[in-house]
Design an enzyme around this catalytic site. Sequence first.
Site, PDB file in Angstrom:
ATOM      1  N   SER A 153      38.609  74.367  22.671  1.00  0.00           N
ATOM      2  CA  SER A 153      37.884  74.509  21.399  1.00  0.00           C
ATOM      3  C   SER A 153      38.193  75.883  20.836  1.00  0.00           C
ATOM      4  O   SER A 153      38.521  76.807  21.605  1.00  0.00           O
ATOM      5  CB  SER A 153      36.372  74.396  21.665  1.00  0.00           C
ATOM      6  OG  SER A 153      35.645  74.720  20.502  1.00  0.00           O
ATOM      7  N   TYR A 164      28.491  76.800  26.361  1.00  0.00           N
ATOM      8  CA  TYR A 164      29.703  76.139  25.851  1.00  0.00           C
ATOM      9  C   TYR A 164      30.847  77.157  25.759  1.00  0.00           C
ATOM     10  O   TYR A 164      31.969  76.892  26.191  1.00  0.00           O
ATOM     11  CB  TYR A 164      29.394  75.531  24.481  1.00  0.00           C
ATOM     12  CG  TYR A 164      30.483  74.637  23.910  1.00  0.00           C
ATOM     13  CD1 TYR A 164      30.802  73.425  24.512  1.00  0.00           C
ATOM     14  CD2 TYR A 164      31.173  74.997  22.758  1.00  0.00           C
ATOM     15  CE1 TYR A 164      31.779  72.593  23.974  1.00  0.00           C
ATOM     16  CE2 TYR A 164      32.154  74.178  22.214  1.00  0.00           C
ATOM     17  CZ  TYR A 164      32.456  72.981  22.826  1.00  0.00           C
ATOM     18  OH  TYR A 164      33.436  72.156  22.291  1.00  0.00           O
TER      19      TYR A 164
HETATM   20  N1  LIG Z   1      33.789  67.296  17.982  1.00  0.00           N
HETATM   21  C1  LIG Z   1      34.103  68.557  17.758  1.00  0.00           C
HETATM   22  O1  LIG Z   1      33.834  69.091  16.674  1.00  0.00           O
HETATM   23  C2  LIG Z   1      34.814  69.353  18.836  1.00  0.00           C
HETATM   24  C3  LIG Z   1      35.284  70.621  18.500  1.00  0.00           C
HETATM   25  C4  LIG Z   1      35.939  71.367  19.452  1.00  0.00           C
HETATM   26  C5  LIG Z   1      36.131  70.871  20.733  1.00  0.00           C
HETATM   27  N2  LIG Z   1      35.660  69.638  21.036  1.00  0.00           N
HETATM   28  C6  LIG Z   1      35.890  69.155  22.414  1.00  0.00           C
HETATM   29  O2  LIG Z   1      36.477  67.868  22.355  1.00  0.00           O
HETATM   30  C7  LIG Z   1      36.133  67.131  23.525  1.00  0.00           C
HETATM   31  C8  LIG Z   1      35.628  65.760  23.113  1.00  0.00           C
HETATM   32  O3  LIG Z   1      34.442  65.937  22.365  1.00  0.00           O
HETATM   33  P1  LIG Z   1      33.846  64.857  21.349  1.00  0.00           P
HETATM   34  O4  LIG Z   1      33.587  65.556  20.080  1.00  0.00           O
HETATM   35  O5  LIG Z   1      34.673  63.643  21.356  1.00  0.00           O
HETATM   36  O6  LIG Z   1      32.433  64.601  22.039  1.00  0.00           O
HETATM   37  P2  LIG Z   1      31.606  63.257  22.232  1.00  0.00           P
HETATM   38  O7  LIG Z   1      31.817  62.308  21.132  1.00  0.00           O
HETATM   39  O8  LIG Z   1      30.227  63.700  22.564  1.00  0.00           O
HETATM   40  O9  LIG Z   1      32.275  62.631  23.539  1.00  0.00           O
HETATM   41  C9  LIG Z   1      32.181  63.284  24.776  1.00  0.00           C
HETATM   42  C10 LIG Z   1      32.893  62.458  25.817  1.00  0.00           C
HETATM   43  O10 LIG Z   1      32.719  63.129  27.085  1.00  0.00           O
HETATM   44  C11 LIG Z   1      32.196  62.211  28.002  1.00  0.00           C
HETATM   45  N3  LIG Z   1      31.252  62.796  28.946  1.00  0.00           N
HETATM   46  C12 LIG Z   1      30.141  63.528  28.678  1.00  0.00           C
HETATM   47  N4  LIG Z   1      29.485  63.791  29.822  1.00  0.00           N
HETATM   48  C13 LIG Z   1      30.187  63.197  30.814  1.00  0.00           C
HETATM   49  C14 LIG Z   1      30.019  63.087  32.207  1.00  0.00           C
HETATM   50  N5  LIG Z   1      28.964  63.626  32.827  1.00  0.00           N
HETATM   51  N6  LIG Z   1      30.926  62.404  32.919  1.00  0.00           N
HETATM   52  C15 LIG Z   1      31.983  61.824  32.322  1.00  0.00           C
HETATM   53  N7  LIG Z   1      32.208  61.875  31.000  1.00  0.00           N
HETATM   54  C16 LIG Z   1      31.318  62.554  30.259  1.00  0.00           C
HETATM   55  C17 LIG Z   1      31.437  61.183  27.164  1.00  0.00           C
HETATM   56  O11 LIG Z   1      31.378  59.998  27.928  1.00  0.00           O
HETATM   57  P3  LIG Z   1      30.178  58.953  27.815  1.00  0.00           P
HETATM   58  O12 LIG Z   1      30.706  57.894  26.916  1.00  0.00           O
HETATM   59  O13 LIG Z   1      30.025  58.530  29.211  1.00  0.00           O
HETATM   60  O14 LIG Z   1      28.994  59.670  27.244  1.00  0.00           O
HETATM   61  C18 LIG Z   1      32.308  61.053  25.946  1.00  0.00           C
HETATM   62  O15 LIG Z   1      33.323  60.120  26.169  1.00  0.00           O
HETATM   63  C19 LIG Z   1      35.096  67.966  24.268  1.00  0.00           C
HETATM   64  O16 LIG Z   1      35.712  68.649  25.335  1.00  0.00           O
HETATM   65  C20 LIG Z   1      34.624  68.952  23.209  1.00  0.00           C
HETATM   66  O17 LIG Z   1      34.154  70.149  23.771  1.00  0.00           O
HETATM   67  C21 LIG Z   1      34.994  68.854  20.117  1.00  0.00           C
END
Ligand SMILES: NC(=O)c1ccc[n+]([C@@H]2O[C@H](COP(=O)([O-])OP(=O)(O)OC[C@H]3O[C@@H](n4cnc5c(N)ncnc54)[C@H](OP(=O)(O)O)[C@@H]3O)[C@@H](O)[C@H]2O)c1
Length: 271
Positions: free
Chosen positions: A139, A152
């Site tokens: 990120s 985070y």
């Molecule tokens: N969205 C943004 O703006 C943004 C910006 C910068 C970086 N990121 C990074 O991008 C990545 C994906 O984020 P996202 O935005 O797609 O978030 P999201 O929609 O909340 O999805 C998170 C994913 O992580 C999985 N997860 C959470 N806790 C878990 C656990 N205990 N065991 C296994 N899987 C788990 C969730 O699985 P479940 O289906 O089981 O809940 C889900 O598939 C993350 O690393 C985040 O930090 C996101």
Amino acid sequence: MELAGGRALLTGATGGLGRAIANDLAAQGATVLLSGRQREALAELASSLPGSGHAVLPADLGDPGAAAALAAASIATAGGVDVLVANAGLPGTGWLPDVSEEQIERTLRVNLEAPIILARALTPAMVERGAGALVFVASLSGKAASPRSSIYNATKFGLRGFALGLRADLGPKGVGVSLVSPGFVRDAGMFADAGAKPPPGMGTATPQQVGGAVIRAIERNKPEIAVAPMTQRVMAHFALTSPGIAVRVQSGSAGQKAAEEVASGHPADKR
Ligand SMILES: NC(=O)c1ccc[n+]([C@@H]2O[C@H](COP(=O)([O-])OP(=O)(O)OC[C@H]3O[C@@H](n4cnc5c(N)ncnc54)[C@H](OP(=O)(O)O)[C@@H]3O)[C@@H](O)[C@H]2O)c1
């Protein structure tokens, strides 16, 4: 490396960014091993992807030992893993005294420890083959700290350090190591789900841009791809060189408002 015919393990596959990444990996001809906690959602996703042979490997990466077990299950299922995309993550938001020790442990494990353990388990076979790719979804919060995000920030700063150090070890052995670092992402994912708006003038990226960056990182072995409009990328770079000034700017009223919206938009069980 070439993705066509490769086997890719993707964590966080059911999330907002994970779905876009899964689609792009499959569209490039990879067989995708999809991981997350929700078996049914994973199975639905697997059947919607282009290509065939995709498999579902449910795992709760917040549980001790789960990452090593997932790596072993991936190898047993597909006969090996050519690409790891460590994407699962928790938002880790909140004012530190309000965050429980259990939440801290879980966030550190999912965001930082699990990617390290997965990489450790999958790397020896890649080194033996002299090929493979590890992509860590970090990120811009791994470069620039912001209010209500200390846990985070800790995981994403840590993940960047880990990936760059590992790249130095694995580069000479033919294995790629890359970071994909999104800023604020609209439409889907943890930032959009919180219903927050970025500070004025910052802009947003899309999940599809993140998916495209993961593919470029794998195919071209890029050290890091920041997925965000220019203003965010410049400010994140500035934060690396002048962290004190950057924290003051981020803690201004616009930064506080955005941080508060993100933190309060996440249910307690998702932090
Ligand atoms: N969205 C943004 O703006 C943004 C910006 C910068 C970086 N990121 C990074 O991008 C990545 C994906 O984020 P996202 O935005 O797609 O978030 P999201 O929609 O909340 O999805 C998170 C994913 O992580 C999985 N997860 C959470 N806790 C878990 C656990 N205990 N065991 C296994 N899987 C788990 C969730 O699985 P479940 O289906 O089981 O809940 C889900 O598939 C993350 O690393 C985040 O930090 C996101």
